[in-house]
Design a protein around this motif. Structure first.
Motif, mmCIF file in Angstrom:
data_model
loop_
_atom_site.group_PDB
_atom_site.id
_atom_site.type_symbol
_atom_site.label_atom_id
_atom_site.label_comp_id
_atom_site.label_asym_id
_atom_site.label_seq_id
_atom_site.Cartn_x
_atom_site.Cartn_y
_atom_site.Cartn_z
ATOM 1 N N GLY A 259 8.293 5.682 -1.611
ATOM 2 C CA GLY A 259 9.642 5.198 -1.327
ATOM 3 C C GLY A 259 9.956 3.855 -1.947
ATOM 4 O O GLY A 259 11.115 3.415 -1.932
ATOM 5 N N LEU A 260 8.953 3.190 -2.497
ATOM 6 C CA LEU A 260 9.164 1.914 -3.165
ATOM 7 C C LEU A 260 9.255 2.124 -4.673
ATOM 8 O O LEU A 260 8.625 3.040 -5.212
ATOM 9 N N ASP A 261 10.004 1.279 -5.332
ATOM 10 C CA ASP A 261 10.202 1.409 -6.779
ATOM 11 C C ASP A 261 9.034 0.802 -7.542
ATOM 12 O O ASP A 261 8.780 -0.400 -7.450
ATOM 13 N N GLY A 262 8.329 1.638 -8.298
ATOM 14 C CA GLY A 262 7.307 1.160 -9.225
ATOM 15 C C GLY A 262 6.202 0.359 -8.576
ATOM 16 O O GLY A 262 5.953 0.430 -7.374
ATOM 17 N N GLY A 263 5.496 -0.411 -9.405
ATOM 18 C CA GLY A 263 4.435 -1.273 -8.913
ATOM 19 C C GLY A 263 3.222 -0.517 -8.414
ATOM 20 O O GLY A 263 3.081 0.702 -8.587
ATOM 21 N N SER A 264 2.315 -1.243 -7.775
ATOM 22 C CA SER A 264 1.048 -0.670 -7.321
ATOM 23 C C SER A 264 1.252 0.387 -6.245
ATOM 24 O O SER A 264 0.422 1.283 -6.083
ATOM 25 N N SER A 265 2.355 0.324 -5.502
ATOM 26 C CA SER A 265 2.602 1.308 -4.438
ATOM 27 C C SER A 265 2.756 2.709 -5.004
ATOM 28 O O SER A 265 2.475 3.700 -4.321
ATOM 29 N N ASN A 266 3.223 2.831 -6.236
ATOM 30 C CA ASN A 266 3.373 4.127 -6.888
ATOM 31 C C ASN A 266 2.212 4.458 -7.804
ATOM 32 O O ASN A 266 1.964 5.622 -8.123
ATOM 33 N N THR A 267 1.463 3.449 -8.239
ATOM 34 C CA THR A 267 0.375 3.642 -9.197
ATOM 35 C C THR A 267 -0.876 4.198 -8.533
ATOM 36 O O THR A 267 -1.562 5.065 -9.091
ATOM 37 N N TYR A 268 -1.170 3.737 -7.319
ATOM 38 C CA TYR A 268 -2.417 4.101 -6.640
ATOM 39 C C TYR A 268 -2.146 5.044 -5.473
ATOM 40 O O TYR A 268 -1.052 5.064 -4.902
ATOM 41 N N THR A 269 -3.159 5.817 -5.123
ATOM 42 C CA THR A 269 -3.009 6.807 -4.045
ATOM 43 C C THR A 269 -3.585 6.282 -2.736
ATOM 44 O O THR A 269 -4.378 5.340 -2.709
ATOM 45 N N LYS A 270 -3.193 6.943 -1.661
ATOM 46 C CA LYS A 270 -3.732 6.603 -0.343
ATOM 47 C C LYS A 270 -5.241 6.838 -0.312
ATOM 48 O O LYS A 270 -5.995 6.046 0.275
ATOM 49 N N ALA A 271 -5.688 7.918 -0.940
ATOM 50 C CA ALA A 271 -7.133 8.221 -0.950
ATOM 51 C C ALA A 271 -7.908 7.107 -1.652
ATOM 52 O O ALA A 271 -8.971 6.677 -1.183
ATOM 53 N N TYR A 272 -7.377 6.627 -2.756
ATOM 54 C CA TYR A 272 -8.071 5.572 -3.497
ATOM 55 C C TYR A 272 -8.100 4.272 -2.698
ATOM 56 O O TYR A 272 -9.130 3.593 -2.649
ATOM 57 N N LEU A 273 -6.973 3.936 -2.062
ATOM 58 C CA LEU A 273 -6.932 2.702 -1.274
ATOM 59 C C LEU A 273 -7.891 2.790 -0.089
ATOM 60 O O LEU A 273 -8.584 1.813 0.223
ATOM 61 N N ARG A 274 -7.952 3.971 0.551
ATOM 62 C CA ARG A 274 -8.912 4.131 1.644
ATOM 63 C C ARG A 274 -10.339 3.955 1.134
ATOM 64 O O ARG A 274 -11.183 3.308 1.788
ATOM 65 N N HIS A 275 -10.630 4.516 -0.026
ATOM 66 C CA HIS A 275 -11.955 4.369 -0.633
ATOM 67 C C HIS A 275 -12.299 2.892 -0.857
ATOM 68 O O HIS A 275 -13.421 2.461 -0.597
ATOM 69 N N LEU A 276 -11.336 2.111 -1.334
ATOM 70 C CA LEU A 276 -11.581 0.690 -1.581
ATOM 71 C C LEU A 276 -11.933 -0.044 -0.287
ATOM 72 O O LEU A 276 -12.819 -0.903 -0.267
ATOM 73 N N PHE A 277 -11.255 0.303 0.803
ATOM 74 C CA PHE A 277 -11.584 -0.313 2.090
ATOM 75 C C PHE A 277 -12.968 0.112 2.557
ATOM 76 O O PHE A 277 -13.749 -0.708 3.041
#
Length: 376
Positions: free
Chosen positions: A308-326
């Motif tokens: 829902g956000l325009d561009g940037g990291s919010s559209n570039t990366y996935t929820k699965a990847y961010l969870r993996h980073l945590f």
């Protein structure tokens, strides 16, 4: 500094405006990312501009005074030159930080004597010294030195504190008016309304602040533990008194729903550490609701962090990847979560502004309240 009121929502008290400063124009209502020590945690200035689309950030007088110190800041040419941020900056006076050091500080008429949280050294903040420090920092908007009371607070204690805040405010303005900016551009001083959750004190404090005829006014001493409804009640009371022709800044607030509610009460400016702090702990604010990215359900969700956000990291990366980073305790995870939350907050106030101008903020807010409180 000049404030232009562009539109007022007919159903609520929501306002859209333009705040002109020496470092650029700010579209209100606005959320201001907190850069306490001259840095918004885990976020570079370029990301603040490009991804977050921040228009103004905060610095803190207490922290910047202790480190790097006014000598370094003056040698750099002020905080803008020191941290590379060429847009507007606002500095808190350090009053809240001194308040939070209650075990290591002593208040008296002269000012606040406190011990540094860094090395235990002793320092005295007075209304005069705080004005001098903020001249050295060089923020576009500076705050008066005040005492922030805890919640709950006895009436007599709140009254005594408010009266001292008013005396300090008069001293702040005297010092501010007898000194000059250090870096070739004007600064604006905002009074801070106090009075805890007592109506008569809030009215008295708001009237006193308004009498200073400052470029803008701040509402302090809220979001310190009181029920949300009390915060809204005090906010509505104060905004009904503060001048309509000047920006109103609610300090340290808050959640997305707090911001939506208080915009409707006529507040123009907000700040809070919540987006970055909660982000670093895995809580994401998104256009679909609130997410705990550490939950296992996101392990194989390959949709964008927030489509829902325009561009940037919010559209570039996935929820699965961010969870993996945590899960892997990678620093990048803290950075991406901070970017997401700040981007969402700025998106929220930008959308609010659109609907204020369109004249349907009340309806839009009711719809958004359900979304921003939704737990996914």
């Amino acid at each position: 500094m000049e404030f232009e009121l562009i539109a007022t929502d007919p159903e609520t008290g929501a306002r859209a405006g333009l705040l002109h400063t020496a470092h650029g124009t700010i579209e209100t209502p606005i959320f201001m990312p907190v850069g306490t020590v001259g840095s918004v945690k885990a976020v570079m200035q370029e990301q603040l501009k490009q991804d977050v689309k921040a228009q103004i950030i905060l610095g803190n007088t207490y922290h910047l005074y202790l480190r790097p110190g006014t000598e370094i800041l003056e040698k750099a040419g002020g905080l803008h030159k020191f941290n590379g941020w060429d847009k507007p900056i606002l500095t808190d006076s350090g009053g809240y930080q001194v308040f939070s050091l209650s075990a290591n500080r002593k208040l008296k008429e002269e000012g606040a004597l406190f011990q540094s949280h860094i090395d235990g050294s002793r320092h005295l903040f007075t209304p005069e010294s705080v004005m001098d420090i903020q001249r050295s920092i060089g923020a576009d908007i500076v705050m008066a030195f005040d005492e922030c009371t805890p919640y709950p607070c006895e009436y007599n204690d709140a009254k005594k504190s408010m009266e001292m805040t008013h005396r300090w405010l008069a001293r702040c303005f005297q010092r501010f008016n007898e000194t000059e900016p250090k870096y070739g551009y004007e600064q604006s001083l905002f009074p801070i309304v106090q009075g805890s959750t007592y109506k008569d004190l809030r009215i008295q404090s708001a009237e006193f602040a308004a009498s200073m005829e400052a470029d803008g006014n701040a509402i302090g001493g809220l979001s310190v533990g009181e029920p949300e409804q009390d915060m809204y009640e005090m906010c509505e009371l104060v905004t009904g008194i503060l001048p309509k022709t000047k920006p109103r800044y609610l300090m340290g607030v808050g959640t997305p729903w707090n911001i939506l509610e208080c915009i409707g009460l006529g507040v123009d400016m907000f700040d809070c550490v919540m987006p970055t702090r909660n982000g670093r702990n895995g809580m994401l604010f998104t256009t679909e609701g609130v997410i705990n990215i550490k939950n296992k359900r996101w392990a194989d969700d390959f949709s964008p962090i927030d489509a829902g956000l325009d561009g940037g990291s919010s559209n570039t990366y996935t929820k699965a990847y961010l969870r993996h980073l945590f899960a892997a305790q990678e620093i990048l995870g803290l950075q991406l979560a901070s970017l997401q939350n700040l981007s969402f907050y700025l998106h929220l106030v930008k959308e609010a502004r659109k609907h204020i101008i369109a004249g349907d903020y009340g309806k839009w807010r009711r719809e958004q309240m359900e979304i921003v409180k939704r737990r996914l």
